[in-house]
Design a protein around this motif. Structure first.
Motif, PDB file in Angstrom:
ATOM      1  N   ILE A 205      23.214 -25.249  65.818  1.00 57.39           N
ATOM      2  CA  ILE A 205      24.610 -25.081  65.425  1.00 57.39           C
ATOM      3  C   ILE A 205      24.864 -25.960  64.205  1.00 57.39           C
ATOM      4  O   ILE A 205      24.470 -27.128  64.179  1.00 57.39           O
ATOM      5  CB  ILE A 205      25.553 -25.487  66.574  1.00 57.39           C
ATOM      6  CG1 ILE A 205      25.305 -24.598  67.787  1.00 57.39           C
ATOM      7  CG2 ILE A 205      26.996 -25.405  66.136  1.00 57.39           C
ATOM      8  CD1 ILE A 205      26.082 -25.018  69.010  1.00 57.39           C
ATOM      9  N   ARG A 206      25.514 -25.383  63.213  1.00 58.95           N
ATOM     10  CA  ARG A 206      25.819 -26.149  62.010  1.00 58.95           C
ATOM     11  C   ARG A 206      26.712 -27.329  62.363  1.00 58.95           C
ATOM     12  O   ARG A 206      27.600 -27.215  63.220  1.00 58.95           O
ATOM     13  CB  ARG A 206      26.503 -25.251  60.981  1.00 58.95           C
ATOM     14  CG  ARG A 206      25.555 -24.193  60.471  1.00 58.95           C
ATOM     15  CD  ARG A 206      26.133 -23.244  59.466  1.00 58.95           C
ATOM     16  NE  ARG A 206      27.351 -23.667  58.809  1.00 58.95           N
ATOM     17  CZ  ARG A 206      28.145 -22.850  58.144  1.00 58.95           C
ATOM     18  NH1 ARG A 206      27.846 -21.571  58.064  1.00 58.95           N
ATOM     19  NH2 ARG A 206      29.234 -23.283  57.563  1.00 58.95           N
TER      20      ARG A 206
ATOM     21  N   VAL B 228      30.530 -26.767  62.344  1.00 55.94           N
ATOM     22  CA  VAL B 228      30.986 -25.921  63.451  1.00 55.94           C
ATOM     23  C   VAL B 228      31.004 -26.733  64.739  1.00 55.94           C
ATOM     24  O   VAL B 228      31.937 -26.629  65.545  1.00 55.94           O
ATOM     25  CB  VAL B 228      30.092 -24.668  63.583  1.00 55.94           C
ATOM     26  CG1 VAL B 228      30.452 -23.867  64.830  1.00 55.94           C
ATOM     27  CG2 VAL B 228      30.198 -23.800  62.344  1.00 55.94           C
ATOM     28  N   LYS B 229      29.988 -27.540  64.938  1.00 55.87           N
ATOM     29  CA  LYS B 229      29.924 -28.398  66.124  1.00 55.87           C
ATOM     30  C   LYS B 229      31.088 -29.384  66.143  1.00 55.87           C
ATOM     31  O   LYS B 229      31.726 -29.588  67.178  1.00 55.87           O
ATOM     32  CB  LYS B 229      28.587 -29.142  66.128  1.00 55.87           C
ATOM     33  CG  LYS B 229      28.329 -29.939  67.369  1.00 55.87           C
ATOM     34  CD  LYS B 229      26.947 -30.557  67.315  1.00 55.87           C
ATOM     35  CE  LYS B 229      26.668 -31.364  68.546  1.00 55.87           C
ATOM     36  NZ  LYS B 229      25.336 -31.972  68.513  1.00 55.87           N
TER      37      LYS B 229
END
Length: 169
Positions: free
Chosen positions: A2-3, A6-7
């Motif tokens: 997950i980027r 985004v996290k």
């Protein structure tokens, strides 16, 4: 993977996402089952919707970065430990709550003493519940004042028996 951005965004909105998941489960139970399980599902969806609204307000209150200092709330006493200043304010003695151009929360006591707490200080989210417990505070008004484009000092809340303080130094 997950980027990271985004996290970070998902972590910031985690309570709202959890409430939305509960709403989904409640609606599923309400539509897929019969009897008491269906009623529990619809009840869960309604309660989770209230929780989602409250959680979204708390996210809007919470700063987006770690600003200077640390805020601690203990037994209705707010303590701010900043790099250059700090102080203590008792919520029971508070008569006025302002937002300053810094931006910072200004908690003013009955005797006129005040403490300024940056809106992005670490742990500032504990103030949300303390502020919403103030009698007559309009939460949406508080959030709209906090996120205004043009910074200016504005009073968010005032005790009913209090006359406003203006320029305090």
């Amino acid at each position: 993977m997950i980027r990271p951005e985004v996290k970070t965004l998902a972590w910031r909105w985690r309570e709202v996402l959890f409430a939305l998941a509960l709403i989904g489960i409640g609606i599923w139970w309400g539509m897929a089952f019969f009897g008491i399980v269906a009623w529990i599902g619809w009840g869960l969806a309604v309660v989770a919707a209230g929780f989602a609204v409250s959680a979204a307000q708390k996210v809007r209150f919470r700063g987006t970065s770690d600003g200077p200092g640390v805020v601690v709330l203990d037994e209705r006493r707010v303590t701010y430990l900043g790099p250059e200043d700090g102080g203590v304010a008792d919520l029971d003695l508070m008569v006025q709550l302002d937002v300053t151009p810094a931006p910072a929360w200004r908690l003013i006591n009955r005797d006129g003493h005040f403490i300024d707490i940056p809106t992005d200080a670490k742990g500032v989210e504990v103030l949300f519940d303390a502020f919403t417990a103030l009698p007559g505070l309009n939460t949406e008004h508080m959030l709209s004042v906090l996120h205004r484009k043009k910074p200016a000092q504005m009073t968010v809340w005032m005790a009913p028996d209090h006359r406003p303080y203006r320029q305090l130094n």
